[in-house]
Design a protein around this motif. Structure first.
Motif, PDB file in Angstrom:
ATOM      1  N   MET A   1      36.086  -3.286 -31.625  1.00 21.99           N
ATOM      2  CA  MET A   1      35.659  -2.307 -32.606  1.00 21.99           C
ATOM      3  C   MET A   1      36.286  -0.956 -32.300  1.00 21.99           C
ATOM      4  SD  MET A   1      31.802  -1.117 -33.652  1.00 21.99           S
ATOM      5  CE  MET A   1      31.618   0.010 -32.264  1.00 21.99           C
ATOM      6  N   THR A   2      36.815  -0.296 -33.307  1.00 24.20           N
ATOM      7  CA  THR A   2      37.441   1.010 -33.138  1.00 24.20           C
ATOM      8  C   THR A   2      36.379   2.100 -33.024  1.00 24.20           C
ATOM      9  OG1 THR A   2      39.401   0.344 -34.390  1.00 24.20           O
ATOM     10  CG2 THR A   2      39.003   2.705 -34.161  1.00 24.20           C
ATOM     11  N   VAL A   3      36.528   2.959 -32.013  1.00 22.42           N
ATOM     12  CA  VAL A   3      35.631   4.097 -31.820  1.00 22.42           C
ATOM     13  C   VAL A   3      36.181   5.265 -32.625  1.00 22.42           C
ATOM     14  CG1 VAL A   3      34.624   5.705 -30.171  1.00 22.42           C
ATOM     15  CG2 VAL A   3      35.004   3.316 -29.513  1.00 22.42           C
ATOM     16  N   ARG A   4      35.403   5.727 -33.600  1.00 23.59           N
ATOM     17  CA  ARG A   4      35.815   6.822 -34.479  1.00 23.59           C
ATOM     18  C   ARG A   4      35.319   8.149 -33.897  1.00 23.59           C
ATOM     19  NH1 ARG A   4      33.034   6.749 -38.651  1.00 23.59           N
ATOM     20  NH2 ARG A   4      34.485   7.563 -40.238  1.00 23.59           N
ATOM     21  N   VAL A   5      36.243   9.113 -33.781  1.00 29.05           N
ATOM     22  CA  VAL A   5      35.947  10.356 -33.078  1.00 29.05           C
ATOM     23  C   VAL A   5      36.236  11.571 -33.959  1.00 29.05           C
ATOM     24  CG1 VAL A   5      36.431  11.751 -31.024  1.00 29.05           C
ATOM     25  CG2 VAL A   5      36.572   9.253 -30.898  1.00 29.05           C
ATOM     26  N   VAL A   6      35.338  12.550 -33.905  1.00 29.18           N
ATOM     27  CA  VAL A   6      35.586  13.874 -34.470  1.00 29.18           C
ATOM     28  C   VAL A   6      35.754  14.835 -33.303  1.00 29.18           C
ATOM     29  CG1 VAL A   6      34.498  15.843 -35.622  1.00 29.18           C
ATOM     30  CG2 VAL A   6      34.472  13.607 -36.708  1.00 29.18           C
ATOM     31  N   ILE A   7      36.822  15.637 -33.343  1.00 27.63           N
ATOM     32  CA  ILE A   7      37.058  16.596 -32.268  1.00 27.63           C
ATOM     33  C   ILE A   7      36.892  18.015 -32.820  1.00 27.63           C
ATOM     34  CG2 ILE A   7      38.544  15.089 -30.920  1.00 27.63           C
ATOM     35  CD1 ILE A   7      40.959  16.454 -32.091  1.00 27.63           C
ATOM     36  N   ALA A   8      36.377  18.917 -31.976  1.00 30.80           N
ATOM     37  CA  ALA A   8      36.161  20.304 -32.393  1.00 30.80           C
ATOM     38  C   ALA A   8      36.576  21.254 -31.284  1.00 30.80           C
ATOM     39  CB  ALA A   8      34.701  20.527 -32.768  1.00 30.80           C
ATOM     40  N   ASP A   9      37.519  22.124 -31.611  1.00 27.90           N
ATOM     41  CA  ASP A   9      37.983  23.164 -30.686  1.00 27.90           C
ATOM     42  C   ASP A   9      38.604  24.259 -31.534  1.00 27.90           C
ATOM     43  OD1 ASP A   9      39.845  24.618 -28.732  1.00 27.90           O
ATOM     44  OD2 ASP A   9      38.839  23.192 -27.394  1.00 27.90           O
ATOM     45  N   ASP A  10      38.390  25.515 -31.174  1.00 27.14           N
ATOM     46  CA  ASP A  10      38.917  26.593 -31.997  1.00 27.14           C
ATOM     47  C   ASP A  10      40.409  26.825 -31.800  1.00 27.14           C
ATOM     48  OD1 ASP A  10      38.350  27.496 -29.419  1.00 27.14           O
ATOM     49  OD2 ASP A  10      38.127  29.571 -30.062  1.00 27.14           O
ATOM     50  N   GLN A  11      41.012  26.160 -30.829  1.00 27.32           N
ATOM     51  CA  GLN A  11      42.448  26.295 -30.604  1.00 27.32           C
ATOM     52  C   GLN A  11      43.176  25.085 -31.195  1.00 27.32           C
ATOM     53  OE1 GLN A  11      43.625  27.529 -26.598  1.00 27.32           O
ATOM     54  NE2 GLN A  11      41.493  28.026 -26.163  1.00 27.32           N
ATOM     55  N   ALA A  12      44.042  25.351 -32.163  1.00 20.44           N
ATOM     56  CA  ALA A  12      44.764  24.276 -32.840  1.00 20.44           C
ATOM     57  C   ALA A  12      45.593  23.455 -31.868  1.00 20.44           C
ATOM     58  CB  ALA A  12      45.657  24.856 -33.943  1.00 20.44           C
ATOM     59  N   LEU A  13      46.180  24.103 -30.880  1.00 22.26           N
ATOM     60  CA  LEU A  13      47.017  23.392 -29.915  1.00 22.26           C
ATOM     61  C   LEU A  13      46.194  22.404 -29.103  1.00 22.26           C
ATOM     62  CD1 LEU A  13      49.897  23.165 -28.846  1.00 22.26           C
ATOM     63  CD2 LEU A  13      49.328  24.931 -27.149  1.00 22.26           C
ATOM     64  N   VAL A  14      44.977  22.818 -28.726  1.00 23.02           N
ATOM     65  CA  VAL A  14      44.093  21.930 -27.972  1.00 23.02           C
ATOM     66  C   VAL A  14      43.685  20.738 -28.833  1.00 23.02           C
ATOM     67  CG1 VAL A  14      41.849  21.715 -26.837  1.00 23.02           C
ATOM     68  CG2 VAL A  14      43.245  23.759 -26.466  1.00 23.02           C
ATOM     69  N   ARG A  15      43.322  20.999 -30.082  1.00 23.27           N
ATOM     70  CA  ARG A  15      42.948  19.899 -30.981  1.00 23.27           C
ATOM     71  C   ARG A  15      44.093  18.906 -31.145  1.00 23.27           C
ATOM     72  NH1 ARG A  15      41.254  24.095 -34.270  1.00 23.27           N
ATOM     73  NH2 ARG A  15      42.776  23.553 -35.886  1.00 23.27           N
ATOM     74  N   THR A  16      45.302  19.421 -31.288  1.00 25.80           N
ATOM     75  CA  THR A  16      46.468  18.547 -31.440  1.00 25.80           C
ATOM     76  C   THR A  16      46.657  17.689 -30.199  1.00 25.80           C
ATOM     77  OG1 THR A  16      47.570  20.128 -32.904  1.00 25.80           O
ATOM     78  CG2 THR A  16      48.956  18.485 -31.821  1.00 25.80           C
ATOM     79  N   GLY A  17      46.503  18.304 -29.044  1.00 23.61           N
ATOM     80  CA  GLY A  17      46.657  17.552 -27.796  1.00 23.61           C
ATOM     81  C   GLY A  17      45.599  16.472 -27.643  1.00 23.61           C
ATOM     82  N   LEU A  18      44.351  16.813 -27.962  1.00 20.03           N
ATOM     83  CA  LEU A  18      43.275  15.829 -27.866  1.00 20.03           C
ATOM     84  C   LEU A  18      43.497  14.677 -28.838  1.00 20.03           C
ATOM     85  CD1 LEU A  18      40.184  18.207 -27.592  1.00 20.03           C
ATOM     86  CD2 LEU A  18      41.150  16.799 -25.769  1.00 20.03           C
ATOM     87  N   ARG A  19      43.910  15.005 -30.056  1.00 19.17           N
ATOM     88  CA  ARG A  19      44.181  13.954 -31.041  1.00 19.17           C
ATOM     89  C   ARG A  19      45.296  13.028 -30.558  1.00 19.17           C
ATOM     90  NH1 ARG A  19      44.079  12.475 -36.513  1.00 19.17           N
ATOM     91  NH2 ARG A  19      42.739  14.190 -37.168  1.00 19.17           N
ATOM     92  N   MET A  20      46.366  13.594 -30.034  1.00 24.09           N
ATOM     93  CA  MET A  20      47.490  12.774 -29.562  1.00 24.09           C
ATOM     94  C   MET A  20      47.051  11.849 -28.434  1.00 24.09           C
ATOM     95  SD  MET A  20      50.637  15.517 -29.627  1.00 24.09           S
ATOM     96  CE  MET A  20      51.747  14.323 -28.858  1.00 24.09           C
ATOM     97  N   ILE A  21      46.254  12.385 -27.512  1.00 23.21           N
ATOM     98  CA  ILE A  21      45.789  11.575 -26.381  1.00 23.21           C
ATOM     99  C   ILE A  21      44.898  10.432 -26.859  1.00 23.21           C
ATOM    100  CG2 ILE A  21      44.293  11.582 -24.344  1.00 23.21           C
ATOM    101  CD1 ILE A  21      45.300  14.443 -23.792  1.00 23.21           C
ATOM    102  N   LEU A  22      43.931  10.757 -27.717  1.00 20.64           N
ATOM    103  CA  LEU A  22      42.958   9.748 -28.137  1.00 20.64           C
ATOM    104  C   LEU A  22      43.571   8.729 -29.085  1.00 20.64           C
ATOM    105  CD1 LEU A  22      39.775  11.960 -28.587  1.00 20.64           C
ATOM    106  CD2 LEU A  22      40.276  10.352 -26.740  1.00 20.64           C
ATOM    107  N   ASP A  23      44.407   9.181 -30.015  1.00 23.24           N
ATOM    108  CA  ASP A  23      45.023   8.240 -30.948  1.00 23.24           C
ATOM    109  C   ASP A  23      45.966   7.269 -30.238  1.00 23.24           C
ATOM    110  OD1 ASP A  23      43.726   9.016 -33.239  1.00 23.24           O
ATOM    111  OD2 ASP A  23      45.311  10.366 -33.931  1.00 23.24           O
ATOM    112  N   ALA A  24      46.438   7.655 -29.060  1.00 24.53           N
ATOM    113  CA  ALA A  24      47.325   6.774 -28.295  1.00 24.53           C
ATOM    114  C   ALA A  24      46.555   5.716 -27.515  1.00 24.53           C
ATOM    115  CB  ALA A  24      48.180   7.601 -27.326  1.00 24.53           C
ATOM    116  N   GLN A  25      45.216   5.854 -27.467  1.00 29.41           N
ATOM    117  CA  GLN A  25      44.397   4.907 -26.723  1.00 29.41           C
ATOM    118  C   GLN A  25      44.011   3.724 -27.615  1.00 29.41           C
ATOM    119  OE1 GLN A  25      43.689   5.365 -23.452  1.00 29.41           O
ATOM    120  NE2 GLN A  25      44.833   7.281 -23.519  1.00 29.41           N
TER     121      GLN A  25
END
Length: 214
Positions: A1-25
């Motif tokens: 089952m795919t774990v669906r995640v919402v990420i929240a951070d006021d820095q766009a660069l941090v959000r992009t990094g978190l998305r890249m890391i998690l989407d690669a898992q």
């Protein structure tokens, strides 16, 4: 089952990094991003993700208020929250724990621990970065009551072993591997220990263990 995640951070660069890391898992998908806590709460209520990954300090509504709104004790259908922080404000992390957060990570924890924390939260478990546990104990143990209550009934030898492992920051899976017991048995022991000690979560339990050794 795919774990669906919402990420929240006021820095766009941090959000992009978190998305890249998690989407690669494998088995993890980022389904939404928010730049502040209020947006995160609204997005989570609309999308109903399996996990929300929240920064502590955000505009409009900070991570504490967002955690309380999504996972607080009065929320009928809570969304599991993992707090990710630079840890420069220790008391905020502890407050987030009390607000209902299920996991805690430092922003430099790395992809493996990040993915493990998200998966743990999704299955109802908790994962706290060992460094976070140690820092919280150091920051807050001294403020604990001078005379902590004794357990309502003595801890068994196995419960003592589980308690010691929690105090070192180990997650449930790691405790099971170390003590050669099943995950369900670990959870049963933790529930019993928390009932006996009057603690509500892993970090309170770790602090209780630390204070009892002083």
């Amino acid at each position: 089952m795919t774990v669906r995640v919402v990420i929240a951070d006021d820095q766009a660069l941090v959000r992009t990094g978190l998305r890249m890391i998690l989407d690669a898992q494998p088995g993890i998908e980022v389904v939404g991003e928010a730049a502040d806590g209020a947006e995160a709460v609204s997005l989570a209520r609309r999308l109903r993700p399996d996990v929300c990954l929240l920064d502590i300090r955000m505009p409009v509504m900070d991570g504490l208020a967002a955690t309380r709104a999504l996972a607080g004790p009065d929320v009928a259908d809570p969304v599991p929250v993992v707090v990710i922080t630079t840890f420069d404000l220790d008391e905020y992390v502890y407050s987030a724990l009390r607000a209902g957060a299920r996991g805690f990570l430092l922003k430099d924890s790395g992809p493996t621990l990040l993915a493990e924390a998200v998966r743990a939260a999704a299955r109802g478990d908790a994962l706290i970065d060992p460094n976070v546990t140690v820092r919280l104990i150091e920051a807050f143990a001294g403020a604990a009551p001078e005379h902590l209550p004794l357990p309502v009934s003595p801890l068994t030898d196995r419960e003592q072993s589980v308690l010691a492992a929690v105090a070192r920051g180990l997650g449930n899976t790691e405790i099971g591997d170390e003590l050669h017991i099943s995950l369900s048995t670990v959870k049963t022991h933790l529930g019993s220990i928390m009932t006996k000690t009057g603690t509500r979560n892993r970090v309170e339990l770790a602090i209780w263990a630390h204070e009892r050794r002083r």
